[in-house]
Design an enzyme around this catalytic site. Structure first.
Site, PDB file in Angstrom:
ATOM      1  N   GLU A  35      57.779  25.833  32.951  1.00 50.22           N
ATOM      2  CA  GLU A  35      57.720  26.475  34.847  1.00 50.22           C
ATOM      3  C   GLU A  35      56.793  25.107  35.493  1.00 50.22           C
ATOM      4  O   GLU A  35      58.082  25.550  36.038  1.00 50.22           O
ATOM      5  CB  GLU A  35      56.304  27.753  34.543  1.00 50.22           C
ATOM      6  CG  GLU A  35      56.626  28.620  33.976  1.00 50.22           C
ATOM      7  CD  GLU A  35      58.837  29.546  34.512  1.00 50.22           C
ATOM      8  OE1 GLU A  35      59.033  29.255  35.149  1.00 50.22           O
ATOM      9  OE2 GLU A  35      59.372  29.945  33.742  1.00 50.22           O
ATOM     10  N   HIS A  38      59.653  23.079  36.183  1.00 49.62           N
ATOM     11  CA  HIS A  38      60.954  22.996  37.179  1.00 49.62           C
ATOM     12  C   HIS A  38      60.180  22.696  38.726  1.00 49.62           C
ATOM     13  O   HIS A  38      60.986  22.526  39.706  1.00 49.62           O
ATOM     14  CB  HIS A  38      60.887  24.389  37.435  1.00 49.62           C
ATOM     15  CG  HIS A  38      62.093  25.408  36.790  1.00 49.62           C
ATOM     16  ND1 HIS A  38      63.112  24.752  36.280  1.00 49.62           N
ATOM     17  CD2 HIS A  38      61.598  25.687  35.608  1.00 49.62           C
ATOM     18  CE1 HIS A  38      63.832  25.563  35.355  1.00 49.62           C
ATOM     19  NE2 HIS A  38      62.988  26.522  35.193  1.00 49.62           N
TER      20      HIS A  38
END
Ligand SMILES: [Zn+2]
Length: 172
Positions: A35, A38
């Site tokens: 995550e 990203h």
């Protein structure tokens, strides 16, 4: 649900359902690394609607209120407000997913978390999805087999970072 997210500005959310799939600290580090990957790579062609973001904010705030951390909840909401301005970016394309996987792999290894567990995480995820309970994390993501083979192809490099890490966290 089985999901997690990171917001520009550094706030990270992990749903409790994920804890049933990530069975140790290294697998959780793989999800969080992905995550954060990203965010670092500044991915995203589509933006989450403000209403979806507000829902997340309310959910986070509710959780915090339940644990009596009311002062902190205002800070979180401020962080989410910043998220609206900067733009929260979901869902991601498959190229972005692979890139986030590989950034996450390096991040976790540098942090002293066993990068091989990233492959086990996606095996666990595949088992849960065979269970009639499609993890949210999988719905916009590549097949676990694809990710496992990409991770495997980059494991030698990740192990160099892992072996060089000066601290090996023990969160259990
Ligand atoms: Zn992703």
């Amino acid at each position: 649900q089985v999901n997690a997210f990171a917001l520009p500005g550094g706030k990270i959310g992990v749903y409790t359902g994920l804890m049933e799939v990530a069975t140790n600290q290294d697998q959780l580090a793989a999800v969080i690394g992905h995550e954060v990957g990203h965010v670092i790579a500044e991915h995203g062609n589509e933006r989450m609607s403000s209403s979806a973001l507000i829902n997340i904010g309310m959910e986070v705030t509710n959780q915090l209120l339940q644990t009596n951390q009311i002062a902190t909840s205002h800070l979180i909401m401020a962080g989410l407000g910043l998220g609206v301005q900067v733009g929260v970016q979901l869902p991601f394309g498959r190229t972005h997913e692979t890139e986030a996987d590989l950034i996450g792999l390096e991040l976790m290894a540098r942090g002293g978390f066993d990068p091989r567990e990233s492959m086990t995480l996606w095996e666990n995820m595949a088992k849960v999805s065979g269970d009639n309970r499609q993890p949210e994390l999988l719905s916009t993501h590549p097949l676990p087999a694809t990710r496992i083979s990409n991770l495997s192809n980059n494991m030698d490099n990740a192990m160099l970072f892992y072996n060089a890490a000066t601290t090996k966290p023990n969160c259990s």
